[in-house]
Design a protein around this motif. Structure first.
Motif, PDB file in Angstrom:
ATOM      1  N   UNK A   1       0.830  -1.209   0.000  1.00 53.59           N
ATOM      2  CA  UNK A   1       0.000   0.000   0.000  1.00 53.59           C
ATOM      3  C   UNK A   1       0.865   1.259   0.000  1.00 53.59           C
ATOM      4  N   UNK A   2       1.926   1.228   0.803  1.00 57.16           N
ATOM      5  CA  UNK A   2       2.785   2.415   0.904  1.00 57.16           C
ATOM      6  C   UNK A   2       3.559   2.659  -0.390  1.00 57.16           C
ATOM      7  N   UNK A   3       3.946   1.577  -1.074  1.00 55.95           N
ATOM      8  CA  UNK A   3       4.579   1.740  -2.391  1.00 55.95           C
ATOM      9  C   UNK A   3       3.587   2.375  -3.367  1.00 55.95           C
ATOM     10  N   UNK A   4       2.354   1.871  -3.327  1.00 56.13           N
ATOM     11  CA  UNK A   4       1.312   2.421  -4.203  1.00 56.13           C
ATOM     12  C   UNK A   4       1.061   3.888  -3.871  1.00 56.13           C
ATOM     13  N   UNK A   5       1.064   4.205  -2.575  1.00 58.81           N
ATOM     14  CA  UNK A   5       0.822   5.583  -2.136  1.00 58.81           C
ATOM     15  C   UNK A   5       1.910   6.526  -2.643  1.00 58.81           C
ATOM     16  N   UNK A   6       3.169   6.120  -2.510  1.00 59.15           N
ATOM     17  CA  UNK A   6       4.283   6.968  -2.957  1.00 59.15           C
ATOM     18  C   UNK A   6       4.195   7.238  -4.459  1.00 59.15           C
ATOM     19  N   UNK A   7       3.871   6.193  -5.225  1.00 57.97           N
ATOM     20  CA  UNK A   7       3.801   6.340  -6.684  1.00 57.97           C
ATOM     21  C   UNK A   7       2.579   7.137  -7.131  1.00 57.97           C
TER      22      UNK A   7
END
Length: 567
Positions: free
Chosen positions: A125-131
């Protein structure tokens, strides 16, 4: 017989080749149309999905290949993670930030929904959020926000999680009012219903039971009888059943929970299955049916043993199991005691990591972004204030300049009007004021010649012959039957100016008197006024008008109209 067998073999080969060619020629849309409306995890979709992937690979069509992997991820229950990684791999190499963000989010959802592994889900989720930062795919951004809310809910940050779900529900609800494609409408409605469900759950956790009841009823009304949203309907029915248990409507609660259970089971949502078992057990206890309650509580243990996952809401079922077998079956009592310890450990093990990770990589970043936004807003406000101050100063300067300019225009207008009213506004001879001693003149004309030229010029002025364009000193001298030198001498000595100035004053005086005495000329254009008095060019007319009258023609006309109260 051999000929017949050979014919059958040849026919089958040709048929296979033709069939293969037909499949190859099918469009991506047609292939996808065979399965896109199938239920999630329906393995029957996979032959078509594999055909879609094969076609995309053969054509090196990477956007379609990513779509194929995403579809496989949706329908192949056993190989979801494999296809999720394939989609990420292709998106990382050929896709855009938005593609990669979506695929990281989907992988996180698999960890969450199918494995209830919040730790691994949060990382995705955090990877998706950053991108997703800075992108304008608001549907996807709200999906990320929703799933971060799920983690906060799991950690017990109910108020914060509720903020996530409220925000998502508002966004999806507003989008449903727009004119959307059928597939878009389905996705937005599903997202809206999921947000409503989580809002109902958290309001129950916060003991806002009336709010939970109204949201559950709203969601139920939106889904009842809709085959596309049977699962969502079961979630809301589950919420209604739990509330009925709280209100001691045990029969109604049992009916709702038992009706919701099969659909949720078919989706293999073991977390909510365990919650339904827990409340069915509580209902059985309330109805003095202890043996049935133990069966339901045992089902919760089976789920925990298989998936190593338990909710805080349901782990208390072990207390009932331990108490039930105390003094009856020591082995089972010890077994459930050990399971209770494992459950408590399971609930506690990920909490420090999840809480720290969520705070560090999301909440802290959001706070920094918020502070940056506040700083930028403050800077914008300061810049805006400076601009407003500068604009105010410019405006004030403009008004001051306009004030003094208008004062000057009024003064010049009043002076001109005074000259006109006193009769001094004309091109008069100055011979009366000049010395009569010819010796003091640079050049002189005989008295007879002076009188002759004066009379002829007076007739020239009286008949308005100066209004004709293109007049020169020579042409006028010819009209007056004199030579240009004598004419020039007369004008210089008797009018006090040269020929060009004399002609200019005649024309400007004429048009000024017209503007003063005949209001129709106040509506003429500058070009028309120049034409009327014999001046060829607009610019030349305006320049001469200002030089002679001390006021621009447009300003004179404006003031004259104001004086006459003409719009």
């Amino acid at each position: 017989m051999k000929k017949l067998n050979s014919f059958i073999f040849l026919f089958s080969v040709i048929s296979h080749l033709l069939f293969s060619q037909t499949k190859q020629d099918e469009t991506f849309e047609k292939i996808r149309g065979n399965y896109e409306k199938m239920t999630t995890d329906d393995i029957n979709a996979m032959p078509y999905v594999k055909m879609y992937i094969k076609k995309a690979k053969a054509e090196n069509n990477y956007p379609k290949l990513v779509q194929g992997y995403r579809d496989a991820r949706q329908f192949d229950y056993k190989n979801k993670m494999k296809y999720a990684d394939s989609a990420i791999s292709v998106s990382r190499k050929y896709g855009k930030r938005n593609d990669l963000s979506r695929d990281y989010l989907s992988k996180g959802i698999i960890y969450y929904f199918y494995q209830k592994n919040y730790k691994l889900a949060l990382n995705q989720y955090l990877k998706a959020y950053e991108l997703s930062k800075g992108l304008k795919d608001y549907y996807h951004l709200h999906k990320v926000l929703y799933h971060l809310g799920i983690v906060k809910e799991h950690l017990g940050y109910y108020e914060e999680a509720l903020g996530h779900f409220n925000h998502c529900a508002d966004y999806y609800r507003l989008k449903l009012n727009e004119d959307l494609h059928e597939n878009e409408r389905f996705n937005y409605k599903k997202a809206y219903l999921n947000s409503l469900h989580q809002m109902a759950v958290i309001n129950r956790y916060l003991s806002n039971f009336s709010k939970c009841d109204s949201i559950s009823q709203l969601g139920f009304d939106h889904t009842v009888g809709d085959s596309d949203f049977k699962l969502e309907n079961s979630y809301f029915l589950k919420c209604k059943g739990i509330l009925k248990y709280r209100n001691k409507n045990y029969d109604g609660a049992k009916a709702d929970l038992e009706k919701a259970l099969p659909i949720i089971k078919s989706r293999n949502d073991f977390a909510w299955i365990s919650v339904i078992y827990y409340y069915l057990g509580k209902i059985s206890e309330a109805q003095k049916n202890e043996s049935t309650a133990i069966i339901y509580y045992s089902e919760i243990d089976s789920i925990f043993s298989k998936h190593e996952f338990i909710l805080p809401e349901t782990y208390k079922s072990y207390n009932h199991l331990i108490d039930f077998y105390k003094g009856k079956d020591v082995n089972k009592q010890l077994y459930y005691t050990n399971q209770l310890l494992k459950a408590e450990s399971s609930l506690a093990k990920d909490y420090p990591y999840l809480s720290s990770k969520l705070h560090k990589d999301y909440d802290r970043n959001k706070l920094i972004e918020k502070n940056d936004k506040v700083e930028k807003t403050s800077k914008r406000k300061i810049a805006l204030a400076q601009i407003l101050l500068l604009a105010g100063a410019v405006a004030l300067s403009f008004f001051i300049v306009q004030y003094f300019k208008n004062r000057k225009i009024k003064r010049q207008y009043d002076m001109l009007q005074k000259r006109i009213s006193e009769g001094s506004y004309n091109v008069a001879d100055i011979t009366e004021n000049a010395t009569a001693d010819p010796a003091l003149r640079k050049t002189f004309l005989s008295p007879e010649m002076t009188i002759e030229i004066r009379e002829k010029l007076e007739k020239f002025e009286r008949e308005l012959q100066f209004r004709k364009k293109g007049l020169t000193q020579n042409s006028i001298a010819g009209k007056l039957n004199t030579n240009s030198h004598y004419l020039s001498v007369y004008i210089n000595e008797n009018k006090g100016m040269n020929f060009n100035r004399y002609m200019a004053e005649l024309r400007i005086n004429y048009i000024t008197n017209l503007l003063n005495t005949n209001s129709k000329y106040l509506n003429f254009t500058i070009e028309a006024l120049a034409e009327e008095c014999g001046i060829a060019a607009r610019q030349n007319f305006s320049k001469l008008f200002f030089e002679i009258n001390g006021i621009r023609p447009v300003d004179y006309i404006k003031k004259r109209k104001q004086e006459l109260e003409i719009n």
